[in-house]
Design a protein around this motif. Structure first.
Motif, PDB file in Angstrom:
ATOM      1  N   GLY A  96       0.836  -1.201   0.000  1.00  0.00           N
ATOM      2  CA  GLY A  96       0.000   0.000   0.000  1.00  0.00           C
ATOM      3  C   GLY A  96       0.864   1.240   0.000  1.00  0.00           C
ATOM      4  N   ALA A  97       0.587   2.151   0.922  1.00  0.00           N
ATOM      5  CA  ALA A  97       1.353   3.394   1.011  1.00  0.00           C
ATOM      6  C   ALA A  97       2.782   3.116   1.485  1.00  0.00           C
ATOM      7  N   LEU A  98       3.700   3.942   1.012  1.00  0.00           N
ATOM      8  CA  LEU A  98       5.118   3.797   1.373  1.00  0.00           C
ATOM      9  C   LEU A  98       5.648   5.140   1.822  1.00  0.00           C
ATOM     10  N   GLY A  99       6.200   5.185   3.028  1.00  0.00           N
ATOM     11  CA  GLY A  99       6.754   6.423   3.558  1.00  0.00           C
ATOM     12  C   GLY A  99       8.266   6.387   3.571  1.00  0.00           C
ATOM     13  N   LEU A 108       3.013   0.375   4.532  1.00  0.00           N
ATOM     14  CA  LEU A 108       1.694   0.230   5.142  1.00  0.00           C
ATOM     15  C   LEU A 108       0.762  -0.626   4.291  1.00  0.00           C
ATOM     16  N   LYS A 109      -0.163  -1.268   4.968  1.00  0.00           N
ATOM     17  CA  LYS A 109      -1.324  -1.866   4.316  1.00  0.00           C
ATOM     18  C   LYS A 109      -2.492  -0.999   4.717  1.00  0.00           C
ATOM     19  N   ALA A 119       1.984   7.429   5.952  1.00  0.00           N
ATOM     20  CA  ALA A 119       3.225   6.667   5.840  1.00  0.00           C
ATOM     21  C   ALA A 119       4.442   7.557   6.084  1.00  0.00           C
ATOM     22  N   ARG A 120       4.419   8.781   5.553  1.00  0.00           N
ATOM     23  CA  ARG A 120       5.548   9.697   5.767  1.00  0.00           C
ATOM     24  C   ARG A 120       5.610  10.157   7.218  1.00  0.00           C
ATOM     25  N   ASP A 121       4.456  10.423   7.818  1.00  0.00           N
ATOM     26  CA  ASP A 121       4.442  10.807   9.237  1.00  0.00           C
ATOM     27  C   ASP A 121       5.059   9.702  10.101  1.00  0.00           C
ATOM     28  N   LYS A 123      -7.493   4.440  13.444  1.00  0.00           N
ATOM     29  CA  LYS A 123      -8.321   5.515  12.890  1.00  0.00           C
ATOM     30  C   LYS A 123      -8.247   5.547  11.371  1.00  0.00           C
ATOM     31  N   ALA A 124      -7.065   5.206  10.831  1.00  0.00           N
ATOM     32  CA  ALA A 124      -6.870   5.216   9.376  1.00  0.00           C
ATOM     33  C   ALA A 124      -7.121   3.846   8.744  1.00  0.00           C
ATOM     34  N   ALA A 125      -7.535   2.864   9.554  1.00  0.00           N
ATOM     35  CA  ALA A 125      -7.738   1.487   9.075  1.00  0.00           C
ATOM     36  C   ALA A 125      -6.479   0.977   8.361  1.00  0.00           C
ATOM     37  N   ALA A 126      -5.331   1.184   8.999  1.00  0.00           N
ATOM     38  CA  ALA A 126      -4.047   0.820   8.402  1.00  0.00           C
ATOM     39  C   ALA A 126      -3.224  -0.029   9.368  1.00  0.00           C
ATOM     40  N   THR A 127      -2.302  -0.791   8.820  1.00  0.00           N
ATOM     41  CA  THR A 127      -1.350  -1.555   9.626  1.00  0.00           C
ATOM     42  C   THR A 127       0.048  -1.366   9.047  1.00  0.00           C
ATOM     43  N   VAL A 128       1.032  -1.437   9.914  1.00  0.00           N
ATOM     44  CA  VAL A 128       2.425  -1.340   9.469  1.00  0.00           C
ATOM     45  C   VAL A 128       2.905  -2.732   9.092  1.00  0.00           C
ATOM     46  N   VAL A 129       3.340  -2.894   7.858  1.00  0.00           N
ATOM     47  CA  VAL A 129       3.851  -4.173   7.373  1.00  0.00           C
ATOM     48  C   VAL A 129       5.340  -4.310   7.675  1.00  0.00           C
ATOM     49  N   GLN A 130       6.069  -3.215   7.520  1.00  0.00           N
ATOM     50  CA  GLN A 130       7.526  -3.240   7.722  1.00  0.00           C
ATOM     51  C   GLN A 130       8.032  -1.823   7.936  1.00  0.00           C
TER      52      GLN A 130
END
Length: 298
Positions: free
Chosen positions: A154-157, A171-172, A179-181, A261-268
């Motif tokens: 998903g998103a990449l920071g 992120l997923k 992701a940047r934050d 809150k963002a319905a997200a999880t950290v993958v790595q």
């Protein structure tokens, strides 16, 4: 005479002799011998002129300064650390350009390890060739210490702070801003793990043992001590895991709540800090002065 034929005529013994004379690497010695058609003296002179004869000797010197660089395309990014000996060189355009080149090659070619990365490059020059040439020109030991390539579902920071700390967060769910934050948070707070499930059992057991020893001195019933240990262990886990930490931009909420809150999880996530883990030489100027005074008999 074709270069291939010249290469065939270069013996292992000739390469060894040139290595002994110059202190350079095997491939550099072989290339010099090919270029001089096997003439050992001419090859040694050529390597002295180019400075490559000194490259291996500089390799023993500690390179704990340097830079981190990030290269990205789409949902993939590479983080690299390249080291040198002084902050002055770390800020030079040539050194920074080389670090970016390493990152670009790692991103484009996706090598399996550091040796494979250094064997790649552009045109006739590998990254290892470029590294040695830069050593010869600048006069400092330069090393490509490590790299990592991350592809996010998903998103990449990505975030680089002052050229010394670099982070990647995959992120997923969520978005690029989140992701940047989180990449900035990882740079600032330096969590060790994403969440408690990623903490090795040996680390938990050791911490539990330490906490148990600390609470014994408080002379409370065993069942109370057990609860105190688990409570303090939860606090410890919150401190070392990304999701348990207060969000650096808003300490009133944890990263875990921010992600929910963002319905997200950290993958790595990955964090590199220049020189981390490298033992730097500590100059004892007072000791040096005292030794000089004693030597002079003053």
């Amino acid at each position: 005479m074709p270069a291939v034929q010249s290469t065939m005529n270069i013996t292992a013994d000739a390469v060894k002799q040139l290595r002994d004379r110059t202190g350079a690497g095997m491939m550099e010695c072989k290339k010099a011998l090919v270029e001089t058609r096997g003439d050992l003296d001419a090859a040694a002179e050529l390597m002295r002129k180019t400075g490559l004869a000194k490259a291996d000797k500089k390799a023993a010197r500690v390179a704990a300064e340097g830079t981190v660089a990030v290269e990205r395309t789409g949902g993939s990014a590479v983080l690299v650390e390249v080291n040198c000996e002084t902050d002055f060189v770390a800020r030079s355009d040539e050194f920074l350009s080389f670090a970016r080149a390493v990152g670009r090659v790692a991103l484009e070619k996706a090598p399996s390890d550091l040796n494979a990365l250094l064997a790649l490059g552009g045109g006739a020059s590998t990254l290892e060739d470029q590294r040695r040439a830069l050593i010869a020109k600048i006069g400092e030991n330069i090393s490509v210490r490590r790299f990592v390539r991350v592809t996010s579902p998903g998103a990449l920071g990505t975030y680089v702070h002052g050229g010394r700390i670099g982070t990647l967060v995959a992120l997923k769910g969520g978005d690029e801003a989140l992701a940047r934050d989180l990449a900035m948070h990882v740079a600032a707070v330096n969590p060790a793990y994403i969440d408690a499930s990623g903490v090795p059992a040996a680390v938990l057991d050791k911490e539990r043992e330490i906490l148990a020893e600390q609470t014994r001195a408080e002379k409370k019933p065993p069942e109370i001590i057990a609860k105190m240990v688990e409570g303090r262990l939860r606090k410890y886990l919150a401190e070392i895991t990304l999701v348990g930490q207060p969000f650096v931009k808003d300490p009133e909420i944890t990263v875990e709540k921010l992600l929910k809150k963002a319905a997200a999880t950290v993958v790595q996530f990955v964090r590199y800090e220049v020189g981390a883990g490298i033992e730097k030489k500590q100059d004892d100027f007072v000791g040096e002065v005292m030794a000089q005074v004693k030597k002079s008999g003053a």
